[in-house]
Write an enzyme that holds these catalytic residues in place. Structure first.
Site, PDB file in Angstrom:
ATOM      1  N   ASP A   9      43.212  41.087  41.936  1.00  0.00           N
ATOM      2  CA  ASP A   9      42.663  42.342  41.498  1.00  0.00           C
ATOM      3  C   ASP A   9      41.383  41.685  40.937  1.00  0.00           C
ATOM      4  OD1 ASP A   9      42.402  45.421  40.926  1.00  0.00           O
ATOM      5  OD2 ASP A   9      43.323  44.308  38.766  1.00  0.00           O
ATOM      6  N   ASP A  11      39.532  43.935  37.918  1.00  0.00           N
ATOM      7  CA  ASP A  11      39.367  45.082  36.719  1.00  0.00           C
ATOM      8  C   ASP A  11      40.905  44.777  35.999  1.00  0.00           C
ATOM      9  OD1 ASP A  11      36.488  45.808  36.527  1.00  0.00           O
ATOM     10  OD2 ASP A  11      37.246  47.292  37.727  1.00  0.00           O
ATOM     11  N   ASP A 172      47.435  43.414  37.106  1.00  0.00           N
ATOM     12  CA  ASP A 172      47.577  44.219  35.710  1.00  0.00           C
ATOM     13  C   ASP A 172      47.836  44.912  36.186  1.00  0.00           C
ATOM     14  OD1 ASP A 172      44.986  45.336  36.670  1.00  0.00           O
ATOM     15  OD2 ASP A 172      45.471  45.851  34.833  1.00  0.00           O
TER      16      ASP A 172
END
Length: 226
Positions: A9, A11, A172
């Site tokens: 991922d 961001d 995240d």
């Protein structure tokens, strides 16, 4: 040689872009004379595609208003990035560059990204941080349904020619985790991102720094190889 896919991922995992995300979302809402959502609410939807995220943040707004806010967010984000430069507005987390370099040096590991960012946004970020050539597959929101739909991760695996059992998603958010599960891949959660660690309870492992990534991957490969 058995090839393994490691898909990141962006961001909240590789870069910290929350300041621009919050500012751009506030600008998009204010343009519609709406009170901006709270920081927690905005960070809670990071990872979703904008056309999914904004209706969640503005459930009382009609489709036309949400469409305007999506474009308003994109315009505001691009403006902020232009003012500061993507390397400043979305800095790499500590240890990210070194971790990518270590992985890239291993012939059996193939790197990719699966992100809710647009193609334009990802290209700008990769250029700004000098990461051209790092990711052999780049899956973005323009081409797929929003996470946690597994579409982008499944395409990444096809691009790399790796099986789900040889693929690890690193992210995240619970959206990353659920996408990995839906695709049959392993998942490493990172504790420094935008979702509370409690939302990553189904991760194979959660790491607190990029220094722990190599050992986490080794643990997963060992488990996969039984």
């Amino acid at each position: 040689m058995r090839l393994c896919g490691v898909i990141f991922d962006v961001d909240g995992t590789l870069v910290d872009s929350q300041a621009d995300i919050l500012a751009a979302m506030s600008g998009a809402f204010e343009a519609e004379s709406l009170a901006p959502p709270s920081k927690d609410a905005v960070l809670g939807i990071v990872g979703l595609s904008l056309d999914v995220a904004i209706p969640k943040l503005a459930p009382g707004s009609d489709h036309a208003a949400c469409t305007r806010m999506v474009q308003g967010y994109k315009d505001a984000y691009a403006s902020l990035r232009m003012q500061q430069g993507a390397d400043v507005s979305s800095p790499l987390y500590a240890g990210a560059r070194e971790a990518l370099s270590r992985l890239k040096e291993q012939d059996e590991i193939l790197l990719g990204v699966a992100t809710g960012k647009s193609r334009r946004g990802l290209d700008k970020l990769i250029d700004a941080h000098g990461l051209a050539g790092t990711f052999l597959t780049q899956q973005v929101a323009d081409d797929h349904p929003s996470k946690p739909n597994p579409s982008m991760l499944l395409q990444a695996m096809r691009d790399l020619g790796v099986e789900a059992s040889d693929t690890v998603m690193i992210g995240d958010t619970s959206f990353d985790m659920d996408m990995a599960r839906a695709a049959g891949a392993y998942f490493i959660g990172v504790s420094w991102g935008y979702h509370d660690v409690s939302r990553l309870s189904e991760a194979d492992v959660v790491i607190d720094s990029f220094a722990q990534l190599d050992a986490a991957l080794e643990m997963i490969w060992s488990k996969a190889n039984g």
